[in-house]
Motif scaffolding. Structure first.
Motif, PDB file in Angstrom:
ATOM      1  N   UNK A 229     -13.870 -44.960  51.661  1.00 28.69           N
ATOM      2  CA  UNK A 229     -13.148 -44.513  53.066  1.00 28.69           C
ATOM      3  C   UNK A 229     -12.392 -43.167  52.746  1.00 28.69           C
ATOM      4  N   UNK A 230     -12.571 -42.645  51.455  1.00 28.48           N
ATOM      5  CA  UNK A 230     -11.823 -41.403  51.379  1.00 28.48           C
ATOM      6  C   UNK A 230     -12.064 -40.178  52.112  1.00 28.48           C
ATOM      7  N   UNK A 231     -11.076 -39.406  52.446  1.00 27.06           N
ATOM      8  CA  UNK A 231     -11.397 -38.220  53.438  1.00 27.06           C
ATOM      9  C   UNK A 231     -11.906 -36.977  52.862  1.00 27.06           C
ATOM     10  N   UNK A 232     -11.769 -36.903  51.570  1.00 30.02           N
ATOM     11  CA  UNK A 232     -11.931 -35.446  50.730  1.00 30.02           C
ATOM     12  C   UNK A 232     -13.395 -35.379  50.774  1.00 30.02           C
ATOM     13  N   UNK A 233     -13.671 -33.835  50.694  1.00 30.19           N
ATOM     14  CA  UNK A 233     -15.086 -33.501  50.729  1.00 30.19           C
ATOM     15  C   UNK A 233     -15.907 -33.776  49.226  1.00 30.19           C
ATOM     16  N   UNK A 234     -15.190 -33.590  48.025  1.00 31.75           N
ATOM     17  CA  UNK A 234     -15.782 -33.694  46.671  1.00 31.75           C
ATOM     18  C   UNK A 234     -15.004 -34.803  46.034  1.00 31.75           C
TER      19      UNK A 234
END
Length: 344
Positions: A229-234
């Motif tokens: 559920x993390x929002x970062x792209x990488x």
């Protein structure tokens, strides 16, 4: 012959030179603007504003199917346009006949104004009814075309994939399990592997997850997973803990993917099988909003495909290269009906 003393040089100062260049540039700008205005007044389109069709790249995975679908879509639009023109022509003819009939009634009765008003109101009511019917027909046709397009994408996934990941919602695994599609795949190609992925295990008690895994593993290989559920792209986090062995605190207190390592290892084991080619293609199917795109992002550890809280974010099949041995195919979510199994 040497020049005389009274010879005058043709050289000019830089100030005069730049002044002439500036005037020439301004003259050309005004000429271009006048040409644009002339083309716009005539209803034409400026050449550099016309968007060129880039076409379909040769490296596109389903180029022939895309070109065929585009051609069918063009033919369908042309047919619909011709039908609409014919419908308008018939409507105008009907209105003209009604107007002539209204005039005849008005002239014979002597109350022409009231007769014309009544005739106009009747024509307006007929026109509104026909417009409403046409809008309803177009809406129904759009829904049917969208459904068929989704089934075509599903068929492509099932044809090209060596392994099928069937994503299930842990809150209702049987309610979102397409049994008919499983039977269709096994009848079409018994060599294809089907793996059940029990997603969203953090939303149900651990006892339920254990019971569902025991029940589903009687029929097919099943992996429990909680997508990231993390929002970062990488660099999306992925825990090495198995989904079936994760504690309640790990599931609810961490935003990392849990169970992804076990699923990835299973896919790589399939790629090492001698009966399957070295590079395995994995198709991800399931009902809308069960987490297919989130599963792919968790495996790749980047936001490779778009995700959303609402259903229907994925519209077409998407291809993501996980590594040199595994290639993932994301399919749009489809609500599978029993009477539509043959279509799929």
């Amino acid at each position: 012959m040497p020049k005389g003393k009274n010879h005058s040089s043709k050289r000019t100062t830089l100030h005069q030179k730049y002044k002439i260049q500036k005037k020439v540039k301004e003259h050309h700008r005004k000429a271009r603007k006048a040409e644009k205005d002339r083309i716009k007044k005539q209803g034409g389109k400026i050449a550099y504003l016309r968007k060129k069709d880039p076409g379909v790249p040769n490296a596109w995975p389903f180029k022939e199917e895309v070109l065929r679908e585009a051609e069918e879509h063009k033919e369908k639009l042309a047919k619909a346009k011709a039908e609409e023109i014919l419908q308008r022509k018939r409507l105008r003819e009907k209105q003209r006949k009604q107007l002539q009939a209204g005039r005849a009634i008005g002239s014979s009765s002597g109350n022409s104004l009231a007769a014309l008003r009544n005739s106009a109101m009747a024509r307006q009511n007929d026109f509104e009814l026909q417009e409403e019917n046409m809008r309803a027909a177009r809406k129904t046709g759009d829904v049917e075309n969208t459904r068929r397009a989704y089934y075509r994408e599903l068929h492509k996934i099932m044809e090209n994939a060596d392994v099928i990941l069937e994503v299930l919602d842990a809150r209702d695994p049987l309610g979102c399990r397409p049994i008919e599609v499983e039977k269709y795949i096994q009848q079409k190609d018994p060599s294809k592997r089907i793996v059940l992925v029990l997603n969203k295990i953090d939303l149900v008690p651990k006892e339920n997850v254990t019971a569902w895994l025991k029940y589903l593993r009687r029929e097919l290989p099943t992996i429990a997973i909680k997508c990231s559920t993390q929002s970062q792209k990488l660099n999306i986090g992925r825990s090495k803990t198995a989904g079936s062995a994760a504690s309640k605190d790990q599931l609810t207190g961490s935003s990392e993917c849990i169970g992804g390592e076990q699923l990835l290892q299973l896919l790589k084991n399939y790629s090492r099988n001698s009966k399957i080619k070295m590079a395995v293609t994995v198709g991800v199917i399931g009902y809308p909003n069960v987490g297919k795109s989130s599963l792919i992002n968790s495996l790749v550890r980047t936001r490779a495909v778009e995700t959303g809280a609402h259903a229907g974010v994925t519209k077409v099949a998407q291809e993501v290269q996980l590594d040199k041995k595994v290639r993932l195919l994301d399919c749009p979510g489809i609500v599978f009906a029993k009477d539509e199994t043959d279509t799929a």
